[in-house]
Design a protein around this motif. Structure first.
Motif: not given
Lengths: 445, 445
Positions: B2-7
């Motif tokens: 999964e992608k890391i949630d970063v703006p």
């Protein structure tokens, strides 16, 4: 079992189990008297328990409230410390069995203190945290910070809520002080550390089964403390009991019958004696050891219990004295005198009489309640009194100075400098924690 | 993954792995520039490694030399910290894989530092201790104190000798400073803490394979440091290599070919890069990553390495720069400028040129050697210079103040207040440590 190697002196040997307030005070009064003291503790340091909640909330380092036992007694020629776990008392033979061997005694003093009481709620015990030791407080600090780091990583709002919410069970001084410190973290620290999170959504609940907080204080102080907690954003629920916690959902009944989502539950709702095998006959349901007014066990007149572990029903205290430091210190003082009398066969023993010096709790910066005799203070002055009393009670100048620096720093900057996850907290699965609990009886002090 | 949630911001994203001296300095120079910085570290704090030996020898608390990463960057609007372990770089796709998900980057900076190098001596690695992290230093402190407690309990003189003897391998600044601190413990603290033990029998050996200590300093300073160590009762063996340690016996060869009985062996004889998978082509035998004079990888011009992990052979440094803080800080400074140039497509990159500001080591109270440019100091003045430089380099006022208090206290009282076994050190059996070692490559930063 092999004998522990301790010098054989030609004076009576007093074995003391536990380096808490009671044991330390007793030894201080027996300094260089004609007795040999052998002190056992499972740690090599004394813990100043009243400030553990500040270690847990990143306000203080653990080294500031811990003090090496050997350093306290380095000028005591009659004190011999052994780091070890006492497994059993064999009072009929005047000896103890420990993990490092066995040892004979002439007098035995059990000062093993107290431990968290979960009142048989196994699920709560397996999934919540408590705060009776330095290691537990560091675990709590790490778990809290790890959960905030984790909250950043999830897009699931319910999961994030669980990670950010805190439930503190028990409205005594520990619960109230911890809730206040968390409130300050929420208001001043966490929004700066986690600008990506909406920290306003973090909920702090303080849940108390009885009708009010801080039962040792007056009703007025108790109400004032609720006011302070509300100012800091803490939700206070009285007449509400926690009946289950599975690691994610807290179930309560009473005035606030509901479910609260949280992965951070801290149990400070009760303590019980930290028992020891072999003196079971004197053990009460509260796991405290019943003693007479000289802190003496009925069956064995050379065995004593002092401090939290001692259950001494007296006229004003039919259910025993409060399990607090002043009782422990006063019992340590008196027992020293009485043991000297016994050793010298010099007169009658003096019975214990508790002098209540008051009680206090701090909720946050400039917010405290203090009652000393008939004097009652609240607010900023009470807060300074609280700080003064605690700093003066700490062992050692270095610790006093380090605590003072931290508090001054935190006061000026609204900061908590110690928010470090030095060793990560690993949640053990319930089955393992359960077996650790069963072993607990074998590993007292 | 999964992608890391970063703006997702509309500016280039720089991913930095490691919050050591290099990574921190780089970010400071990119404060609020038009780039997004995502910083990874496996800890939530920056460690001031030069003082780890004082944590190990009970002179400082771990919280005094650790500083929360989020606190350093709380006023940086363009910094996003994620606590996690980077597992692999996929440079062809401009992304990293971590234990908390994957993340794309425009620029990647590897600043993973160094780790202990045992040069293939598996037995030594399995049985000795090292001192590169706060946790390791606390383990060392606990093991040392536990062994002294244990020495009290045995009547076997050979066993007692093993528990009380210390062998430090490696005569660089870490080994010299640790040996000196142990010498002071032996002379001033342990005899008071353990009056039952004959502490004069405690041996401290410092073993160095080359012909002299402190190779970064002049021969005169190196000889002076041997003199200081001897005053403190440390046995120094140069031209001597440790070739085996089974947990009880150290085997050496060279000038001092012999066997030394000891359970306390601290390995500070070498470091190597803390490698990371996916940039293997640039990896040297020293596990450092080869870079050009702009700290850039040859194969991937948007991937950089700075600090200990970077291997940049230059005219005066054919085998790369020394793995010390000043190199890391200077490379961080320069890379910030060069990245800004790249982002703005503004002119040629500037090559790295190391400005050596000198070197220093402290052996004990009033005993230090300092070389700054052509100036060389020894003794009390050098010691004050050493303390001043280290206190000024610490991050944060609170840490500066706490360290200053501890040092003042220790200076006046010849004391080390932090001799606490907060969490007991458990010796893991060799097989388990071996498997941990194998996993190490998967758990970088």
């Amino acid at each position: 079992m092999e004998k522990i190697d301790v010098p054989q002196l030609n004076v009576p040997r007093i074995v003391i189990i536990g380096a808490g307030f009671a044991g330390i005070q007793l030894i201080k009064r027996l300094k260089n008297k004609d007795v040999q003291i052998v002190l056992f503790d499972r740690n090599n340091y004394h813990t100043f328990q009243p400030l553990l909640y500040q270690v847990a909330t990143a306000g203080l380092e653990p080294d500031a409230i811990s003090f090496p036992v050997r350093k306290i007694f380095k000028k005591y020629k009659n004190v011999f410390f052994r780091m070890g776990t006492v497994q059993r008392v064999v009072a009929e033979e005047n000896k103890i069995l420990t993990d490092i061997g066995e040892l004979d005694y002439d007098y035995l003093v059990v000062a093993t203190g107290s431990r968290t009481n979960f009142f048989g709620l196994d699920d709560v015990q397996a999934n919540s945290m408590s705060m009776k030791t330095v290691a537990q407080s560091l675990d709590l600090r790490s778990a809290m910070l790890q959960n905030f780091e984790q909250a950043l990583l999830t897009k699931n709002l319910e999961e994030r809520e669980k990670l950010m919410n805190f439930v503190i069970v028990g409205g005594g001084p520990t619960g109230v002080e911890l809730a206040g410190a968390l409130g300050e973290l929420k208001n001043h620290i966490l929004p700066l550390d986690y600008p990506e999170l909406d920290v306003r959504r973090m909920q702090i609940h303080l849940i108390e089964a009885s009708s009010r907080l801080l039962p040792a204080l007056s009703k007025k102080s108790s109400e004032k403390s609720i006011g302070y907690l509300k100012e800091l954003g803490v939700n206070v629920w009285t007449n509400t009991a926690v009946i289950n916690f599975d690691g994610e959902v807290v179930v309560t009944k009473g005035e606030k019958s509901s479910q609260i989502l949280s992965k951070n539950v801290i149990w400070s709702a009760g303590v019980e004696g930290n028992p020891i095998k072999g003196v079971d006959d004197a053990m009460q349901p509260s796991k405290r050891i019943k003693v007479n007014e000289f802190n003496q066990l009925e069956e064995f007149e050379n065995v004593f219990a002092i401090g939290d572990i001692a259950f001494m029903p007296q006229k004003d205290f039919p259910r025993g004295h409060p399990m607090v430091a002043p009782v422990a210190i006063q019992q340590g003082n008196l027992l020293a005198k009485n043991i000297i009398k016994l050793v010298n066969k010099d007169g009658k023993l003096k019975p214990f009489k508790y002098r209540d010096k008051g009680s206090m709790a701090t909720i946050g910066k400039n917010r405290a309640v203090v009652e000393i005799g008939k004097m009652k203070y609240q607010g900023a002055f009470a807060w300074f009194v609280w700080m003064f009393v605690h700093i003066m009670s700490l062992v050692g100048m270095r610790n006093k100075a380090v605590v003072l620096i931290n508090w001054t720093w935190n006061y000026i900057n609204y900061d908590r400098g110690n928010r470090l996850i030095i060793r990560k907290h690993k949640r053990v699965d319930s089955s393992r924690q359960q077996s650790e609990k069963l072993n607990d009886l074998d590993e007292i002090i």
